[in-house]
Design an enzyme around this catalytic site. Sequence first.
Site, PDB file in Angstrom:
ATOM      1  N   CYS A   6       6.495   4.979   8.976  1.00 57.79           N
ATOM      2  CA  CYS A   6       6.976   4.172   7.850  1.00 57.79           C
ATOM      3  C   CYS A   6       8.418   4.434   7.405  1.00 57.79           C
ATOM      4  O   CYS A   6       9.178   3.492   7.216  1.00 57.79           O
ATOM      5  CB  CYS A   6       6.048   4.370   6.654  1.00 57.79           C
ATOM      6  SG  CYS A   6       4.413   3.695   6.956  1.00 57.79           S
TER       7      CYS A   6
ATOM      8  N   GLU B 266       0.847  -1.198   0.000  1.00 58.00           N
ATOM      9  CA  GLU B 266       0.000   0.000   0.000  1.00 58.00           C
ATOM     10  C   GLU B 266       0.884   1.250   0.000  1.00 58.00           C
ATOM     11  O   GLU B 266       1.905   1.292   0.676  1.00 58.00           O
ATOM     12  CB  GLU B 266      -0.907  -0.032   1.246  1.00 58.00           C
ATOM     13  CG  GLU B 266      -1.859   1.130   1.354  1.00 58.00           C
ATOM     14  CD  GLU B 266      -2.617   1.384   0.056  1.00 58.00           C
ATOM     15  OE1 GLU B 266      -3.339   0.497  -0.412  1.00 58.00           O
ATOM     16  OE2 GLU B 266      -2.472   2.492  -0.510  1.00 58.00           O
TER      17      GLU B 266
ATOM     18  N   LYS C  49       8.220  -1.376  -2.854  1.00 55.92           N
ATOM     19  CA  LYS C  49       7.594  -0.636  -1.744  1.00 55.92           C
ATOM     20  C   LYS C  49       8.664  -0.044  -0.824  1.00 55.92           C
ATOM     21  O   LYS C  49       8.631   1.140  -0.488  1.00 55.92           O
ATOM     22  CB  LYS C  49       6.657  -1.562  -0.956  1.00 55.92           C
ATOM     23  CG  LYS C  49       6.127  -0.980   0.343  1.00 55.92           C
ATOM     24  CD  LYS C  49       5.278   0.262   0.145  1.00 55.92           C
ATOM     25  CE  LYS C  49       5.065   1.012   1.444  1.00 55.92           C
ATOM     26  NZ  LYS C  49       4.300   2.242   1.338  1.00 55.92           N
TER      27      LYS C  49
HETATM   28  N1  LIG Z   1       0.175   3.915   8.117  1.00 56.57           N
HETATM   29  C1  LIG Z   1       0.379   4.117   6.833  1.00 56.57           C
HETATM   30  O1  LIG Z   1       0.191   5.222   6.334  1.00 56.57           O
HETATM   31  C2  LIG Z   1       0.847   2.996   5.943  1.00 56.57           C
HETATM   32  C3  LIG Z   1       0.857   3.190   4.567  1.00 56.57           C
HETATM   33  C4  LIG Z   1       1.276   2.158   3.734  1.00 56.57           C
HETATM   34  C5  LIG Z   1       1.681   0.949   4.276  1.00 56.57           C
HETATM   35  N2  LIG Z   1       1.667   0.788   5.620  1.00 56.57           N
HETATM   36  C6  LIG Z   1       2.033  -0.542   6.148  1.00 56.57           C
HETATM   37  O2  LIG Z   1       0.813  -1.242   6.440  1.00 56.57           O
HETATM   38  C7  LIG Z   1       0.954  -2.066   7.602  1.00 56.57           C
HETATM   39  C8  LIG Z   1      -0.088  -1.661   8.637  1.00 56.57           C
HETATM   40  O3  LIG Z   1       0.188  -0.345   9.050  1.00 56.57           O
HETATM   41  P1  LIG Z   1      -0.882   0.488   9.881  1.00 56.57           P
HETATM   42  O4  LIG Z   1      -0.369   1.861   9.987  1.00 56.57           O
HETATM   43  O5  LIG Z   1      -2.248   0.260   9.338  1.00 56.57           O
HETATM   44  O6  LIG Z   1      -0.793  -0.233  11.296  1.00 56.57           O
HETATM   45  P2  LIG Z   1      -1.792  -0.043  12.503  1.00 56.57           P
HETATM   46  O7  LIG Z   1      -1.008  -0.288  13.723  1.00 56.57           O
HETATM   47  O8  LIG Z   1      -2.551   1.221  12.359  1.00 56.57           O
HETATM   48  O9  LIG Z   1      -2.856  -1.244  12.289  1.00 56.57           O
HETATM   49  C9  LIG Z   1      -2.538  -2.588  12.404  1.00 56.57           C
HETATM   50  C10 LIG Z   1      -3.710  -3.303  13.063  1.00 56.57           C
HETATM   51  O10 LIG Z   1      -3.521  -4.703  12.984  1.00 56.57           O
HETATM   52  C11 LIG Z   1      -4.049  -5.290  14.160  1.00 56.57           C
HETATM   53  N3  LIG Z   1      -3.475  -6.625  14.312  1.00 56.57           N
HETATM   54  C12 LIG Z   1      -2.192  -6.947  14.617  1.00 56.57           C
HETATM   55  N4  LIG Z   1      -2.034  -8.276  14.601  1.00 56.57           N
HETATM   56  C13 LIG Z   1      -3.238  -8.810  14.297  1.00 56.57           C
HETATM   57  C14 LIG Z   1      -3.702 -10.131  14.125  1.00 56.57           C
HETATM   58  N5  LIG Z   1      -2.887 -11.181  14.247  1.00 56.57           N
HETATM   59  N6  LIG Z   1      -5.016 -10.328  13.834  1.00 56.57           N
HETATM   60  C15 LIG Z   1      -5.843  -9.284  13.690  1.00 56.57           C
HETATM   61  N7  LIG Z   1      -5.447  -7.990  13.824  1.00 56.57           N
HETATM   62  C16 LIG Z   1      -4.166  -7.767  14.123  1.00 56.57           C
HETATM   63  C17 LIG Z   1      -3.666  -4.324  15.244  1.00 56.57           C
HETATM   64  O11 LIG Z   1      -4.485  -4.484  16.384  1.00 56.57           O
HETATM   65  C18 LIG Z   1      -3.864  -2.976  14.536  1.00 56.57           C
HETATM   66  O12 LIG Z   1      -5.151  -2.437  14.783  1.00 56.57           O
HETATM   67  C19 LIG Z   1       2.404  -1.877   8.041  1.00 56.57           C
HETATM   68  O13 LIG Z   1       3.178  -2.881   7.463  1.00 56.57           O
HETATM   69  C20 LIG Z   1       2.790  -0.521   7.453  1.00 56.57           C
HETATM   70  O14 LIG Z   1       4.174  -0.428   7.220  1.00 56.57           O
HETATM   71  C21 LIG Z   1       1.245   1.764   6.473  1.00 56.57           C
HETATM   72  O1  LIG Z   2       8.829  17.507   1.383  1.00 56.87           O
HETATM   73  C1  LIG Z   2       8.598  16.879   2.428  1.00 56.87           C
HETATM   74  C2  LIG Z   2       7.612  15.879   2.527  1.00 56.87           C
HETATM   75  C3  LIG Z   2       7.431  15.223   3.740  1.00 56.87           C
HETATM   76  N1  LIG Z   2       8.182  15.549   4.818  1.00 56.87           N
HETATM   77  C4  LIG Z   2       8.003  14.823   6.079  1.00 56.87           C
HETATM   78  O2  LIG Z   2       8.076  13.423   5.813  1.00 56.87           O
HETATM   79  C5  LIG Z   2       7.282  12.695   6.737  1.00 56.87           C
HETATM   80  C6  LIG Z   2       6.403  11.700   6.014  1.00 56.87           C
HETATM   81  O3  LIG Z   2       5.439  12.372   5.242  1.00 56.87           O
HETATM   82  P1  LIG Z   2       4.432  11.621   4.256  1.00 56.87           P
HETATM   83  O4  LIG Z   2       5.192  10.819   3.293  1.00 56.87           O
HETATM   84  O5  LIG Z   2       3.509  12.622   3.716  1.00 56.87           O
HETATM   85  O6  LIG Z   2       3.606  10.730   5.273  1.00 56.87           O
HETATM   86  P2  LIG Z   2       3.338   9.175   5.509  1.00 56.87           P
HETATM   87  O7  LIG Z   2       1.907   9.065   5.910  1.00 56.87           O
HETATM   88  O8  LIG Z   2       4.392   8.668   6.429  1.00 56.87           O
HETATM   89  O9  LIG Z   2       3.458   8.431   4.083  1.00 56.87           O
HETATM   90  C7  LIG Z   2       4.645   7.781   3.664  1.00 56.87           C
HETATM   91  O10 LIG Z   2       4.745   6.485   4.209  1.00 56.87           O
HETATM   92  C8  LIG Z   2       3.637   5.613   3.860  1.00 56.87           C
HETATM   93  C9  LIG Z   2       3.837   4.311   4.617  1.00 56.87           C
HETATM   94  O11 LIG Z   2       4.622   3.404   3.946  1.00 56.87           O
HETATM   95  C10 LIG Z   2       3.630   5.421   2.354  1.00 56.87           C
HETATM   96  O12 LIG Z   2       2.572   4.558   1.990  1.00 56.87           O
HETATM   97  C11 LIG Z   2       3.453   6.782   1.690  1.00 56.87           C
HETATM   98  O13 LIG Z   2       3.482   6.614   0.272  1.00 56.87           O
HETATM   99  C12 LIG Z   2       4.600   7.695   2.135  1.00 56.87           C
HETATM  100  O14 LIG Z   2       4.418   9.001   1.600  1.00 56.87           O
HETATM  101  C13 LIG Z   2       6.518  13.744   7.543  1.00 56.87           C
HETATM  102  O15 LIG Z   2       7.147  13.933   8.783  1.00 56.87           O
HETATM  103  C14 LIG Z   2       6.631  14.999   6.710  1.00 56.87           C
HETATM  104  O16 LIG Z   2       6.595  16.185   7.476  1.00 56.87           O
HETATM  105  C15 LIG Z   2       9.160  16.533   4.726  1.00 56.87           C
HETATM  106  O17 LIG Z   2       9.871  16.827   5.692  1.00 56.87           O
HETATM  107  N2  LIG Z   2       9.335  17.172   3.528  1.00 56.87           N
END
Ligand SMILES: NC(=O)c1ccc[n+]([C@@H]2O[C@H](COP(=O)([O-])OP(=O)(O)OC[C@H]3O[C@@H](n4cnc5c(N)ncnc54)[C@H](O)[C@@H]3O)[C@@H](O)[C@H]2O)c1
Ligand SMILES: O=c1ccn([C@@H]2O[C@H](COP(=O)(O)OP(=O)(O)O[C@H]3O[C@H](CO)[C@@H](O)[C@H](O)[C@H]3O)[C@@H](O)[C@H]2O)c(=O)[nH]1
Length: 625
Positions: free
Chosen positions: A334, A219, A278
């Site tokens: 992340c 994602e 990713k």
């Molecule tokens: N947060 C983001 O913006 C983002 C974006 C892209 C990818 N990711 C990736 O996606 C994954 C999830 O991230 P997130 O931010 O959603 O995490 P999160 O902590 O918000 O959510 C994870 C959820 O999974 C649940 N969980 C854990 N083990 C479980 C199990 N065995 N059965 C059922 N539920 C269970 C937890 O209770 C929690 O609510 C990570 O690998 C992260 O790196 C996160």
């Molecule tokens: O020009 C920039 C852009 C971002 N940031 C900082 O970088 C961090 C991350 O920002 P952003 O990438 O917008 O937030 P995330 O929600 O952490 O998203 C990143 O991490 C996710 C988890 O993997 C990915 O899915 C997304 O594509 C990736 O953008 C923050 O502290 C921002 O303030 C800067 O300092 N300068």
Amino acid sequence: MAQAKHISDPQGKKMSCSKAGGSPPPSVEQDQSSNEMDIKNICFVGAGHVGAPSATVLAFFNPALHINVVDISEALVRRWNSNSRHLPLNDEQGLCDLVRVTRDGTLPTLLWTDDDGAMERPGRKPNLVFSNDVKGGVREADMVFLCVETPTRSEGEGAGMAADTGSLEKAVKDVARWAKEGVIVVLKSTVPVGMARRVREMISMIRPTLSFEVLSNPEFLAEGEAVRNLLEPDRVLIGLSMTSTGHAAALALADIYTTWIDQEKIQKISNTSAELAKLTANAMLAQRISSINTISAICERTGAEIAEVQTALGSDNRIGAHFLQAGIGFGGSCFQKDVLNLVHLATSLDLRDAGDYWLQVLQINRFQTRNFVQRVISRLDGSLADKKVAIFGWTFKKGTSDARETRSFHVVKELLKEPVKEITIFDPGCDLADIRAAIRSPGGLESGKSECPNSNVTVHDNPYSACQEADAVLILTDWEQFRCLPDPERPSVANPKDHGVGAASSPASYISLGHTASSGVRSIISKLSIRDSPEQNDRSNAFTNPLGHLKPELPCPADCRDCNNKTSLPMSADVQVDWKRVSTKVKSPGWVFDGRNMVNVGEMQKLGFRVEAIGKASVWESDAY
Ligand SMILES: NC(=O)c1ccc[n+]([C@@H]2O[C@H](COP(=O)([O-])OP(=O)(O)OC[C@H]3O[C@@H](n4cnc5c(N)ncnc54)[C@H](O)[C@@H]3O)[C@@H](O)[C@H]2O)c1
Ligand SMILES: O=c1ccn([C@@H]2O[C@H](COP(=O)(O)OP(=O)(O)O[C@H]3O[C@H](CO)[C@@H](O)[C@H](O)[C@H]3O)[C@@H](O)[C@H]2O)c(=O)[nH]1
């Protein structure tokens, strides 16, 4: 149960998943269109930042599919099932309404036609269920998305570097134990390279007779923009094993996505490539931030201005303008963990130089924070003794209440290495209790108190009490509320508590937010109105215009636990900090250290502030610090 979604290939032939241990077909070039998988029921494991919004958007565009979202956290599931006032992630614009539509279903409504007639649009049945029933959810599913956390390992081999896949492995075991024949397992979590293979091995070991496929579908959504990113992704990666059943599974997943995403955006690649892509995407975004931050430090010592350099760089199409915002460093759950994951991979492959290259991205991130704090100390006469420092901004970026891995924490920790008298913290979008918990957590700021026994860190629900008698204000998050703009009409906060929780999640505020700068909401509205066309509706049967259809909500029960645990967000998103008022509160000479280049320095100077901004040489002292 919703009507079955029938996913079929152009030639209409059937093929079921092969046994995991079975021998792969001779070539990946073979008939990739000869597959048919009947996907009716999907389970998302993990109802967090990725799982819940992904499931909701998928459910919205696929009303014929039944989607279960399961999580081990009772409190989280209770909130996903609650009145919209208590829905989690209510800072994700548009999510609340999409949850209401898919979870609760909708009412039939009348639509006016061009010739002033009316026609009834039928209501929609619910097709999204949140529960703690992991076993039940997995058991029913034709496809299981794994969306659990994968933080950096804190102990054992690879501690501090490798990803902790413990939660993922637990979920994989649940799948192996309970999944039905032919299940497609989709890895949405960010995982170490090689994880799809390991998952395949784990499942075959636990249940050798099960037929299944494993796809990688990392994602890319960013927090605070989840709905917009899910609606309009730059690409969707589907990693697969290059077998006929792998292709069939990938086709089934792609068919679900193409109910709202153009086919051309879907890239089918190998599992390993998807996993590495990713990690690399995040590493390269982080690298750009570290690169520009090193240049900002050079600007501060040479007189060049980072804003001008950024514009010059960004207008080169080959470089592009995104992710060139200098600041105090990147935060969030992340970037750091995924860069570490990449470093660990390179090192374990004996590619030490490659690992060191990416490690430097993180070292620069720490350097940038220290450099900023050094500048603060230097301007405050080289000592923080008897000084009060007000922090504006705790979340890792604007538009989210999430403070995981926030740089603000590290700034405060650095400040506490000095004998600082008092630190106050204000954030317009972060729950006050969450900030307090972070301060008190093991390894939190209070551990710094032993170095600084007289320090006093307090959390405030408004900027004015936070900066009362402060020697310096530090802007650490890029919240729009912190901007100082030359606009006398802009509303100020009379009583910040008037603009409380839930403001962003009611249908009324959904509409009102539509005319603010929210591209996320605008994007949803435009998508939904596009889907008013009969042609679009025929294609996916998707529901349109939820705003007219939402079912009225029942009030919370008298003993509602979430009402009792009320979260408190201090300010609404469209109210600015009144810097004139701040100027009457702070101590002379009114130092403001702008770690995100949010304020207009000229306007601030008119109000009597002395501003030090990232990537801009000081005008207050000519010598380098
Ligand atoms: N947060 C983001 O913006 C983002 C974006 C892209 C990818 N990711 C990736 O996606 C994954 C999830 O991230 P997130 O931010 O959603 O995490 P999160 O902590 O918000 O959510 C994870 C959820 O999974 C649940 N969980 C854990 N083990 C479980 C199990 N065995 N059965 C059922 N539920 C269970 C937890 O209770 C929690 O609510 C990570 O690998 C992260 O790196 C996160
Ligand atoms: O020009 C920039 C852009 C971002 N940031 C900082 O970088 C961090 C991350 O920002 P952003 O990438 O917008 O937030 P995330 O929600 O952490 O998203 C990143 O991490 C996710 C988890 O993997 C990915 O899915 C997304 O594509 C990736 O953008 C923050 O502290 C921002 O303030 C800067 O300092 N300068």
